[in-house]
Every structure is written in structure tokens, then in C-alpha cells.
Design a protein around this motif. Structure first.
Motif, PDB file in Angstrom:
ATOM      1  N   ILE A  17     -39.204   2.990  30.139  1.00  0.00           N
ATOM      2  CA  ILE A  17     -40.657   2.830  30.066  1.00  0.00           C
ATOM      3  C   ILE A  17     -41.169   1.964  31.213  1.00  0.00           C
ATOM      4  CG2 ILE A  17     -42.540   1.869  28.693  1.00  0.00           C
ATOM      5  CD1 ILE A  17     -41.350   4.553  27.749  1.00  0.00           C
ATOM      6  N   THR A  18     -40.383   0.963  31.593  1.00  0.00           N
ATOM      7  CA  THR A  18     -40.806   0.064  32.667  1.00  0.00           C
ATOM      8  C   THR A  18     -40.781   0.741  34.027  1.00  0.00           C
ATOM      9  OG1 THR A  18     -39.913  -1.811  31.406  1.00  0.00           O
ATOM     10  CG2 THR A  18     -40.402  -2.184  33.746  1.00  0.00           C
ATOM     11  N   TYR A  19     -39.771   1.587  34.259  1.00  0.00           N
ATOM     12  CA  TYR A  19     -39.605   2.214  35.565  1.00  0.00           C
ATOM     13  C   TYR A  19     -39.620   3.742  35.454  1.00  0.00           C
ATOM     14  CZ  TYR A  19     -37.895  -2.489  36.607  1.00  0.00           C
ATOM     15  OH  TYR A  19     -37.771  -3.833  36.731  1.00  0.00           O
ATOM     16  N   TYR A  20     -40.522   4.273  34.632  1.00  0.00           N
ATOM     17  CA  TYR A  20     -40.515   5.705  34.348  1.00  0.00           C
ATOM     18  C   TYR A  20     -40.865   6.552  35.568  1.00  0.00           C
ATOM     19  CZ  TYR A  20     -45.632   5.652  34.160  1.00  0.00           C
ATOM     20  OH  TYR A  20     -46.957   5.526  34.462  1.00  0.00           O
ATOM     21  N   ARG A  21     -41.512   5.970  36.561  1.00  0.00           N
ATOM     22  CA  ARG A  21     -41.857   6.735  37.760  1.00  0.00           C
ATOM     23  C   ARG A  21     -40.735   6.737  38.807  1.00  0.00           C
ATOM     24  NH1 ARG A  21     -46.929   8.553  37.843  1.00  0.00           N
ATOM     25  NH2 ARG A  21     -48.499   7.570  36.497  1.00  0.00           N
ATOM     26  N   SER A  22     -39.646   6.076  38.514  1.00  0.00           N
ATOM     27  CA  SER A  22     -38.526   6.038  39.454  1.00  0.00           C
ATOM     28  C   SER A  22     -37.630   7.252  39.251  1.00  0.00           C
ATOM     29  CB  SER A  22     -37.718   4.751  39.252  1.00  0.00           C
ATOM     30  OG  SER A  22     -36.527   4.785  39.989  1.00  0.00           O
ATOM     31  N   ASN A  23     -37.361   7.975  40.340  1.00  0.00           N
ATOM     32  CA  ASN A  23     -36.468   9.125  40.255  1.00  0.00           C
ATOM     33  C   ASN A  23     -35.047   8.725  39.864  1.00  0.00           C
ATOM     34  OD1 ASN A  23     -38.453  10.957  40.871  1.00  0.00           O
ATOM     35  ND2 ASN A  23     -37.853  11.212  43.008  1.00  0.00           N
ATOM     36  N   THR A  24     -34.651   7.509  40.220  1.00  0.00           N
ATOM     37  CA  THR A  24     -33.316   7.032  39.862  1.00  0.00           C
ATOM     38  C   THR A  24     -33.166   6.947  38.346  1.00  0.00           C
ATOM     39  OG1 THR A  24     -33.194   5.750  41.911  1.00  0.00           O
ATOM     40  CG2 THR A  24     -31.658   5.168  40.146  1.00  0.00           C
ATOM     41  N   ILE A  25     -34.201   6.430  37.683  1.00  0.00           N
ATOM     42  CA  ILE A  25     -34.170   6.318  36.226  1.00  0.00           C
ATOM     43  C   ILE A  25     -34.129   7.705  35.592  1.00  0.00           C
ATOM     44  CG2 ILE A  25     -35.436   5.536  34.200  1.00  0.00           C
ATOM     45  CD1 ILE A  25     -34.142   3.307  35.805  1.00  0.00           C
ATOM     46  N   LEU A  26     -34.922   8.622  36.121  1.00  0.00           N
ATOM     47  CA  LEU A  26     -34.926   9.987  35.586  1.00  0.00           C
ATOM     48  C   LEU A  26     -33.579  10.656  35.794  1.00  0.00           C
ATOM     49  CD1 LEU A  26     -38.443  11.318  36.684  1.00  0.00           C
ATOM     50  CD2 LEU A  26     -37.761  10.252  34.526  1.00  0.00           C
ATOM     51  N   LEU A  27     -32.958  10.415  36.949  1.00  0.00           N
ATOM     52  CA  LEU A  27     -31.638  10.976  37.213  1.00  0.00           C
ATOM     53  C   LEU A  27     -30.594  10.434  36.232  1.00  0.00           C
ATOM     54  CD1 LEU A  27     -31.417  11.030  41.125  1.00  0.00           C
ATOM     55  CD2 LEU A  27     -31.382  12.998  39.577  1.00  0.00           C
ATOM     56  N   CYS A  28     -30.695   9.158  35.912  1.00  0.00           N
ATOM     57  CA  CYS A  28     -29.769   8.573  34.939  1.00  0.00           C
ATOM     58  C   CYS A  28     -29.929   9.235  33.574  1.00  0.00           C
ATOM     59  CB  CYS A  28     -30.015   7.061  34.823  1.00  0.00           C
ATOM     60  SG  CYS A  28     -29.537   6.114  36.284  1.00  0.00           S
ATOM     61  N   LEU A  29     -31.173   9.499  33.178  1.00  0.00           N
ATOM     62  CA  LEU A  29     -31.423  10.156  31.900  1.00  0.00           C
ATOM     63  C   LEU A  29     -30.879  11.579  31.903  1.00  0.00           C
ATOM     64  CD1 LEU A  29     -32.737   9.908  29.121  1.00  0.00           C
ATOM     65  CD2 LEU A  29     -34.895  10.680  30.131  1.00  0.00           C
ATOM     66  N   ILE A  30     -31.076  12.277  33.008  1.00  0.00           N
ATOM     67  CA  ILE A  30     -30.575  13.658  33.121  1.00  0.00           C
ATOM     68  C   ILE A  30     -29.054  13.677  33.094  1.00  0.00           C
ATOM     69  CG2 ILE A  30     -30.446  15.656  34.644  1.00  0.00           C
ATOM     70  CD1 ILE A  30     -33.263  14.882  35.654  1.00  0.00           C
ATOM     71  N   VAL A  31     -28.423  12.766  33.845  1.00  0.00           N
ATOM     72  CA  VAL A  31     -26.956  12.702  33.880  1.00  0.00           C
ATOM     73  C   VAL A  31     -26.412  12.365  32.499  1.00  0.00           C
ATOM     74  CG1 VAL A  31     -24.989  11.401  34.783  1.00  0.00           C
ATOM     75  CG2 VAL A  31     -26.820  12.140  36.326  1.00  0.00           C
ATOM     76  N   PHE A  32     -27.080  11.481  31.792  1.00  0.00           N
ATOM     77  CA  PHE A  32     -26.639  11.124  30.439  1.00  0.00           C
ATOM     78  C   PHE A  32     -26.694  12.332  29.514  1.00  0.00           C
ATOM     79  CE2 PHE A  32     -27.955   9.624  26.153  1.00  0.00           C
ATOM     80  CZ  PHE A  32     -26.768   9.019  25.799  1.00  0.00           C
ATOM     81  N   PHE A  33     -27.775  13.094  29.595  1.00  0.00           N
ATOM     82  CA  PHE A  33     -27.912  14.306  28.785  1.00  0.00           C
ATOM     83  C   PHE A  33     -26.799  15.307  29.111  1.00  0.00           C
ATOM     84  CE2 PHE A  33     -29.501  18.684  28.552  1.00  0.00           C
ATOM     85  CZ  PHE A  33     -29.766  18.774  27.187  1.00  0.00           C
TER      86      PHE A  33
END
Length: 314
Positions: A178-194
Motif C-alpha cells: 500500500i505504501t509503495y503501490y506505484r513501484s514496479n518493483t513491488i508489483l513484480l514481487c507480488l507477481i513473482v510470489f503468485f
């Protein structure tokens, strides 16, 4: 106004809405790029149905002592995660409706704070749901391949530590998201986790199905009935495989949405795909509605207890 605040933040990337009006206009010119207008009432109805269903599942597991085992505790945690999705959805909808109709008057700073709390709650339920699906798959794998040592491997203490770890990790990761939701790195971590959890579960279930096929072949050649323990374990593996399939169908479009945000935020096709965001949200809520139905119809013990809970036979 759409629902599920943290997901709404990911409706489209910020750089796609700034200085890319030509692509948006090109995408909007096609009929299929108009998206779907899903009424808020549908979100409310699905949220209420999911809340009631998962409450019944939790109540059934708590009521029946035969269900007091690590496997059903993990299933109970999954139901709680689905409940959090429903509660957050309902809370946000009511919060927004009260604000829109002037019934609730709050300062903008308080509104943002409340929105962040709901954001964290929903994201935590998303991560915990996926995590507990992986935990349940591992637990079922141990049940089948290490049946004689299962109770020494999956003790109640280890189950409690696992559940606490999942909830703690989910809360921390959702706060960071939620804090860094606009960061592509954070989104990539979520995708990799999935993707990691999906691959892990697929590998486990393929191995379990290979055992089931070998076991059935041995039974047919020897013409002996399968043992109740091994038969029940294989039935549980099928149940959880169906659960995984439903989860993938319901969550797959949303994670594909995240992949497009990272890879092609300004592409016309991606812009068109973003316009169907509300449909992805409906699928997410449908996942929390379908999960309890799978438990109720495929687990005879749980189905019997649910009947007792509904009829108040305590």
C-alpha cells in the motif's frame, strides 16, 4: 465508485494516464474497450453471500472436534481470509455510500487514513489466501507421502507457528504494498510470489495425481479395495486441486493485469484490458463465494456439521 480500494489504486499505471491520451482514445474507439459497468449492488450481494458462507465454515470447524486438526485449521484460516475480503468490501462500500450521501462528514485526512486501513486489510487477505492455499497443498502432500510420520511432522505447535507466520508476513507485505503501490518493483514481487505459489502447488498436485494413478492401477490389478486413509487423502487432493483451479480462474485476470501494468502500460491493447478492471474484482469476490461451496459439498464431515450449524443443533 468502484470497490476494493487497494485494487482500485492499480486500475491503471500512473504513467498510462499522464501524457498518453492518444493511446487511451485509440483504445476507447473500439467497442470492446469500453469495459463493463458493474453495479455496486452486485458487489454488496456477493460480499454478503461470501461473508455468511465463510462464517458457517469457521463455525463448523470450531464446533466439530473431529475437525480440530492442522489441515482443517489451515482451511479455517483460508475461510477467514475470504471473510476479510468480504468484510473489507462491505465496509468500503458502506463508507463510500455514507460519504456520497452526506450522512458521514469527515476531514480528507481521516478519509485517507480510513482508506489506507481498508487497503491494508484487503491486501493482507489477498496474500494470506494465496499463502494458505500453498500451506494446505504442502500439508496434503505430507499426508499422502508421509502418512505414518504425518503427526510427528505436522504437529499442532508447528501448525500454529505456520499460521502466525503467514498472518504476520501478510500484514507486513500488504503494508509495504500500500505504501509503495506505484513501484514496479513491488508489483513484480507480488507477481513473482503468485507465480511461485502457483508452480509449487502444481508440482505437488501433479506428484499426488501420479501417485493416485499408480495406486488405482495397483488396485485394479490386485482387485483389492483401497484403504480408507489413502482414499480419503486422494479425495482431499482432488478437492484442493479444484480449489486451486477456481483460485487461478478468479485471480488469474487480476495478476495478468499487474503484468501488463509492468510490461506495457501505454500499449492500446493493455489500455483496453485495463477497462475490464471491475470484472476482475467480481471474479476475486466470486472466489471467496465458491471456496466454501467446495468445502461443503466435498467434505462429508464438514457438510454434516454445516447442517447442524444451520439448524442450530449445538
Amino acid at each position: 465508485m468502484s470497490t476494493l480500494a487497494p485494487l482500485r489504486l492499480l486500475r491503471e499505471p500512473s504513467n498510462a494516464s499522464e501524457g498518453n491520451q492518444s493511446n487511451a482514445t485509440l483504445g476507447a474507439s473500439d467497442g470492446w474497450c469500453q469495459g463493463l459497468d458493474i453495479p455496486n449492488e452486485l458487489f454488496l450481494v456477493l460480499g454478503l453471500v461470501s461473508l455468511v458462507e465463510n462464517l458457517l465454515v469457521v463455525a463448523a470447524i470450531l464446533k466439530n472436534r473431529n475437525l480440530h486438526s492442522p489441515t482443517y485449521y489451515f482451511i479455517c484460516c483460508l475461510a477467514v481470509s475470504d471473510m476479510l475480503v468480504s468484510i473489507s468490501n462491505l465496509a468500503e462500500m458502506l463508507f463510500m455510500l455514507l460519504l456520497e450521501h452526506g450522512v458521514l462528514v469527515m476531514r480528507p485526512s481521516i478519509v485517507r487514513h480510513m482508506d489506507s486501513v481498508i487497503d491494508t486489510l484487503i491486501c493482507s487477505s489477498v496474500v494470506s489466501s494465496l499463502s494458505f492455499l500453498g500451506v494446505i497443498a504442502v500439508d496434503r502432500y505430507i499426508t499422502i507421502f508421509y502418512a505414518l510420520r504425518y503427526h510427528s511432522i505436522m504437529t499442532l505447535q508447528r501448525a500454529v507457528v505456520t499460521m502466525a507466520s503467514v498472518w504476520l508476513a501478510s500484514t507486513v507485505s500488504s503494508t509495504v504494498l500500500i505504501t509503495y503501490y506505484r513501484s514496479n518493483t513491488i508489483l513484480l514481487c507480488l507477481i513473482v510470489f503468485f507465480l511461485f505459489m502457483l508452480v509449487l502447488m502444481l508440482v505437488l498436485y501433479i506428484h499426488m495425481f501420479a501417485l493416485a494413478r499408480h495406486h488405482l492401477h495397483s488396485i485394479s490389478s490386485q482387485q483389492k479395495p483401497p484403504t480408507a486413509h489413502r482414499g480419503g487423502s486422494l479425495k482431499g487432493a482432488v478437492t484442493l486441486t479444484i480449489l486451486l483451479g477456481v483460485f487461478f480462474i478468479c485471480w488469474g485476470p487480476f495478476f495478468f493485469h499487474l503484468i501488463l501494468i509492468v510490461t506495457c502500460p501505454t500499449n492500446p491493447f493493455c489500455t483496453c484490458f485495463f477497462s475490464y478492471f471491475n470484472l476482475f474484482l467480481i471474479l476475486i469476490i466470486c472466489n471467496s463465494v465458491i471456496d466454501p461451496l467446495i468445502y461443503a459439498f466435498r467434505s462429508q464431515e464438514l457438510r454434516r456439521t454445516l447442517r447442524e450449524v444451520v439448524t442450530c443443533s449445538w
